[in-house]
Design a protein around this motif. Structure first.
Motif, PDB file in Angstrom:
ATOM      1  N   GLN A 190       3.984   5.727  -5.535  1.00 53.94           N
ATOM      2  CA  GLN A 190       3.882   5.781  -6.997  1.00 53.94           C
ATOM      3  C   GLN A 190       2.823   6.778  -7.431  1.00 53.94           C
ATOM      4  OE1 GLN A 190       3.238   1.748  -8.384  1.00 53.94           O
ATOM      5  NE2 GLN A 190       5.148   1.854  -9.515  1.00 53.94           N
ATOM      6  N   ARG A 191       1.680   6.774  -6.764  1.00 49.85           N
ATOM      7  CA  ARG A 191       0.595   7.688  -7.134  1.00 49.85           C
ATOM      8  C   ARG A 191       1.010   9.133  -6.883  1.00 49.85           C
ATOM      9  NH1 ARG A 191      -4.794   6.775  -4.101  1.00 49.85           N
ATOM     10  NH2 ARG A 191      -3.914   8.294  -2.672  1.00 49.85           N
ATOM     11  N   PHE A 192       1.693   9.372  -5.789  1.00 50.01           N
ATOM     12  CA  PHE A 192       2.108  10.741  -5.446  1.00 50.01           C
ATOM     13  C   PHE A 192       3.153  11.264  -6.422  1.00 50.01           C
ATOM     14  CE2 PHE A 192       4.878  13.749  -3.203  1.00 50.01           C
ATOM     15  CZ  PHE A 192       3.939  14.692  -2.845  1.00 50.01           C
ATOM     16  N   HIS A 193       4.129  10.433  -6.744  1.00 52.29           N
ATOM     17  CA  HIS A 193       5.228  10.864  -7.609  1.00 52.29           C
ATOM     18  C   HIS A 193       4.951  10.608  -9.088  1.00 52.29           C
ATOM     19  CE1 HIS A 193       7.996  12.042  -4.479  1.00 52.29           C
ATOM     20  NE2 HIS A 193       7.655  10.981  -3.809  1.00 52.29           N
ATOM     21  N   GLY A 194       3.838  10.015  -9.398  1.00 52.51           N
ATOM     22  CA  GLY A 194       3.517   9.736 -10.796  1.00 52.51           C
ATOM     23  C   GLY A 194       4.144   8.445 -11.244  1.00 52.51           C
ATOM     24  N   GLU A 195       3.491   7.800 -12.137  1.00 48.48           N
ATOM     25  CA  GLU A 195       3.990   6.510 -12.625  1.00 48.48           C
ATOM     26  C   GLU A 195       4.795   6.749 -13.879  1.00 48.48           C
ATOM     27  OE1 GLU A 195       1.110   3.362 -12.641  1.00 48.48           O
ATOM     28  OE2 GLU A 195       0.012   4.313 -11.014  1.00 48.48           O
ATOM     29  N   HIS A 196       6.082   7.018 -13.707  1.00 48.62           N
ATOM     30  CA  HIS A 196       6.973   7.321 -14.836  1.00 48.62           C
ATOM     31  C   HIS A 196       7.514   6.067 -15.438  1.00 48.62           C
ATOM     32  CE1 HIS A 196       6.910  11.609 -13.968  1.00 48.62           C
ATOM     33  NE2 HIS A 196       6.968  11.255 -12.707  1.00 48.62           N
ATOM     34  N   LYS A 230       0.839  -1.199   0.000  1.00 49.23           N
ATOM     35  CA  LYS A 230       0.000   0.000   0.000  1.00 49.23           C
ATOM     36  C   LYS A 230       0.877   1.254   0.000  1.00 49.23           C
ATOM     37  CE  LYS A 230      -3.818   2.273   2.350  1.00 49.23           C
ATOM     38  NZ  LYS A 230      -4.800   2.201   3.441  1.00 49.23           N
ATOM     39  N   GLY A 239       2.309   1.776  -3.413  1.00 57.12           N
ATOM     40  CA  GLY A 239       1.289   2.305  -4.313  1.00 57.12           C
ATOM     41  C   GLY A 239       1.041   3.788  -4.090  1.00 57.12           C
ATOM     42  N   LEU A 240       1.009   4.202  -2.842  1.00 54.54           N
ATOM     43  CA  LEU A 240       0.811   5.621  -2.528  1.00 54.54           C
ATOM     44  C   LEU A 240       1.987   6.463  -3.013  1.00 54.54           C
ATOM     45  CD1 LEU A 240      -0.687   5.270   1.058  1.00 54.54           C
ATOM     46  CD2 LEU A 240      -1.886   6.052  -1.000  1.00 54.54           C
TER      47      LEU A 240
END
Length: 89
Positions: free
Chosen positions: A83-89, A77, A80-81
């Motif tokens: 990745q969502r915060f920093h963007g999925e590059h 979790k 995932g948070l």
């Protein structure tokens, strides 16, 4: 002088002259922006100044609860948070 690249491996150079110095042209916008930012940010900055840097007691309590297994931790979790915060590059 502006340097821009129109195509890979090529570079175009263009000389640009202004009719007025850059400081003279940008000064009113900068002052207006600083005034707005100051008026909008003042309450938040004041609230932050009044807050302690860190609540050491709460950090210790959470650390102990995590060590005892009383506080669940889900690494997936958290990942995932992040990745969502920093963007999925």
């Amino acid at each position: 002088m502006r340097i821009s690249s129109g195509a890979p491996g090529s570079m175009a150079v263009q000389t640009v002259t202004d009719s007025a110095p850059a400081d003279t042209v940008r000064a009113p916008a900068r002052v207006a922006g600083e005034t707005l930012q100051s008026a909008v940010m003042q309450p938040a900055l004041q609230a932050m100044k009044e807050m302690p840097d860190m609540d050491h007691e709460k950090v210790a309590m959470l650390r102990d609860a995590l060590a005892k297994g009383e506080l669940p931790f889900n690494a997936n979790k958290l990942a995932g948070l992040i990745q969502r915060f920093h963007g999925e590059h």
